[in-house]
Design an enzyme around this catalytic site. Structure first.
Site, PDB file in Angstrom:
ATOM      1  N   LYS A 132       0.865  -1.212   0.208  1.00 53.91           N
ATOM      2  CA  LYS A 132      -0.051   0.081   0.061  1.00 53.91           C
ATOM      3  C   LYS A 132       0.932   1.376   0.052  1.00 53.91           C
ATOM      4  O   LYS A 132       0.465   2.311   0.316  1.00 53.91           O
ATOM      5  CB  LYS A 132      -0.974   0.021   1.171  1.00 53.91           C
ATOM      6  CG  LYS A 132      -1.985  -1.169   1.195  1.00 53.91           C
ATOM      7  CD  LYS A 132      -2.670  -1.730   0.165  1.00 53.91           C
ATOM      8  CE  LYS A 132      -3.555  -0.550  -0.456  1.00 53.91           C
ATOM      9  NZ  LYS A 132      -4.619  -0.716  -1.733  1.00 53.91           N
ATOM     10  N   GLY A 339      -7.332   3.808  -5.025  1.00 54.58           N
ATOM     11  CA  GLY A 339      -7.872   4.989  -4.779  1.00 54.58           C
ATOM     12  C   GLY A 339      -9.432   4.812  -4.147  1.00 54.58           C
ATOM     13  O   GLY A 339     -10.146   5.630  -4.189  1.00 54.58           O
ATOM     14  N   ARG A 340      -9.528   3.729  -3.071  1.00 54.52           N
ATOM     15  CA  ARG A 340     -10.978   3.701  -2.629  1.00 54.52           C
ATOM     16  C   ARG A 340     -10.617   4.729  -1.515  1.00 54.52           C
ATOM     17  O   ARG A 340      -9.816   5.030  -0.860  1.00 54.52           O
ATOM     18  CB  ARG A 340     -10.900   2.036  -1.658  1.00 54.52           C
ATOM     19  CG  ARG A 340     -10.664   0.941  -2.473  1.00 54.52           C
ATOM     20  CD  ARG A 340     -11.119  -0.416  -1.684  1.00 54.52           C
ATOM     21  NE  ARG A 340     -10.684  -1.366  -2.045  1.00 54.52           N
ATOM     22  CZ  ARG A 340      -9.470  -2.270  -2.232  1.00 54.52           C
ATOM     23  NH1 ARG A 340      -8.637  -1.501  -1.595  1.00 54.52           N
ATOM     24  NH2 ARG A 340      -9.479  -3.336  -2.989  1.00 54.52           N
TER      25      ARG A 340
END
Length: 375
Positions: A132, A339-340
């Site tokens: 991430k 891009g949540r």
């Protein structure tokens, strides 16, 4: 007698005329063939024309693609398979496509770079972390470069599949020419205790890239990804702290543990010198992708071919995307899993987590000689 002579002369003249006509038609065929070759309709393949279609189809199946009319532009509907191959993203010839396919497509078992199809080698550079942090974006940006060939999926060799052996690992690699770099990315290597020792045993010359990001933001992003797969996951706060009164930070939770970058780097520095590392800012990869890619290309010894002309900022996703390649109908953005939106988390929880990371961040800045500005 005179009649026979006349017939013989007629037959000779007739044969001579037929011979000239045959030569004439042969010349027309030759010139037509040369014309088509010079205009790009002939494809030079090391197989017979009869087998060309089957050969291309076999390669495309291994690439997860299909040779079907809907993938072609109108100008190439009736062209050869080789011309179709040139329309695939990132592929400019059949030879380029062949570089990514294994030995079963060719009779030779150990193809070398001397025959223009390339060879499978262990990676000269690996993106080893962090989860991430922006590793997928970096890999996709690098794959634009013509001198970079990379494995798409994460091999996980040095953490999960080490027992499968080196030959298994090498066979995962794409074919590369002598001028190209082989790469792979597996972010979990950075936090795997055995990974640096195992990689060092293979090659002490491998270049190592670590994409790092504010550890607090990274932890939230990590949690968000897990939550999307496990909707019943406990709250971020309950997982961060060892008890409900917000006491000690629970470093056994992987989302927290991964962000202690200094600790993981210490393990790697036992085997590799700092000069073998490049630390890429995940934040700058979003705000200035071309600038950060310049640093990466320099580190890898590549020409700076990936520049700002390749990027545009996607306001919806909140990160840069690649402009559409020539001949493509749409730009290339990372998948919908990137891009949540993050869940709402108490500012107090985030502050406590930031205080926890601060001394580790300061040590990481000292170790790398770079202040990432997270504090």
């Amino acid at each position: 007698m005179g009649c026979n002579k006349w017939k013989a002369g007629f037959n000779f003249g007739h044969l001579k005329a037929q011979s000239k006509l045959s030569v004439f038609f042969a010349m027309i065929i030759i010139f037509t063939y040369l014309f088509y070759c010079f205009t790009g309709y002939c494809d030079s393949l090391p197989i017979t024309v009869y087998d060309q279609q089957t050969f291309i189809n076999k390669i495309l199946q291994k690439e997860g693609l299909e040779y079907s009319p809907h993938q072609l532009s109108d100008a190439h509907k009736n062209s050869s398979p080789g011309s179709f191959v040139r329309e695939l993203p990132g592929v400019d010839s059949v030879d380029t496509l062949l570089q990514g396919n294994d030995n079963e497509l060719r009779p030779e078992k150990n193809i070398s770079t001397a025959n223009n199809f390339g060879s499978k080698t262990f990676p000269q550079a690996i993106i080893i972390g962090v989860k991430k942090g922006g590793t997928r974006a970096l890999l996709e940006f690098l794959r634009i470069h013509p001198d970079v060939r990379a494995v798409g999926a994460e091999p996980h060799f040095f953490d999960r599949f080490y027992d499968k052996g080196l030959e298994w690992y090498r066979n995962l690699m794409p074919r590369t020419l002598e001028s190209q770099i082989t790469m792979e990315k597996t972010p979990s290597y950075f936090v795997t205790k055995e990974a640096p020792r195992r990689l060092f045993a293979l090659s002490r010359h491998t270049k190592l890239i670590v994409v790092v990001r504010d550890p607090v933001t990274r932890a939230v992003s990590d949690y968000t990804q897990t939550l999307s797969k496990q909707p019943g996951l406990p709250s971020f706060q309950s997982l961060t702290f060892r008890n409900s009164t917000m006491g000690l930070i629970d470093t056994s939770w992987s989302a927290v543990r991964i962000g202690i970058y200094a600790k993981h780097l210490e393990n790697w520095l036992r085997y590799f010198p700092l000069s073998k590392f490049l630390f890429v800012s995940g934040e700058r990869l979003v705000t200035d992708p071309a600038g950060e890619m310049g640093r990466v290309q320099d580190f890898l010894g590549l020409k700076r071919l990936v520049t700002d002309k390749h990027f545009y900022f996607n306001q919806t996703k909140g990160f840069p995307c690649l402009k559409k390649p020539e001949g493509s109908s749409r730009p290339r953005c990372l998948g919908k899993s990137k891009g949540r939106p993050h869940p709402q988390i108490s500012p107090e929880v985030l502050l406590r987590l930031r205080e926890f990371y601060r001394p580790f961040n300061m040590k990481f800045y000292q170790m790398t000689g770079h202040d990432f500005g997270w504090d």
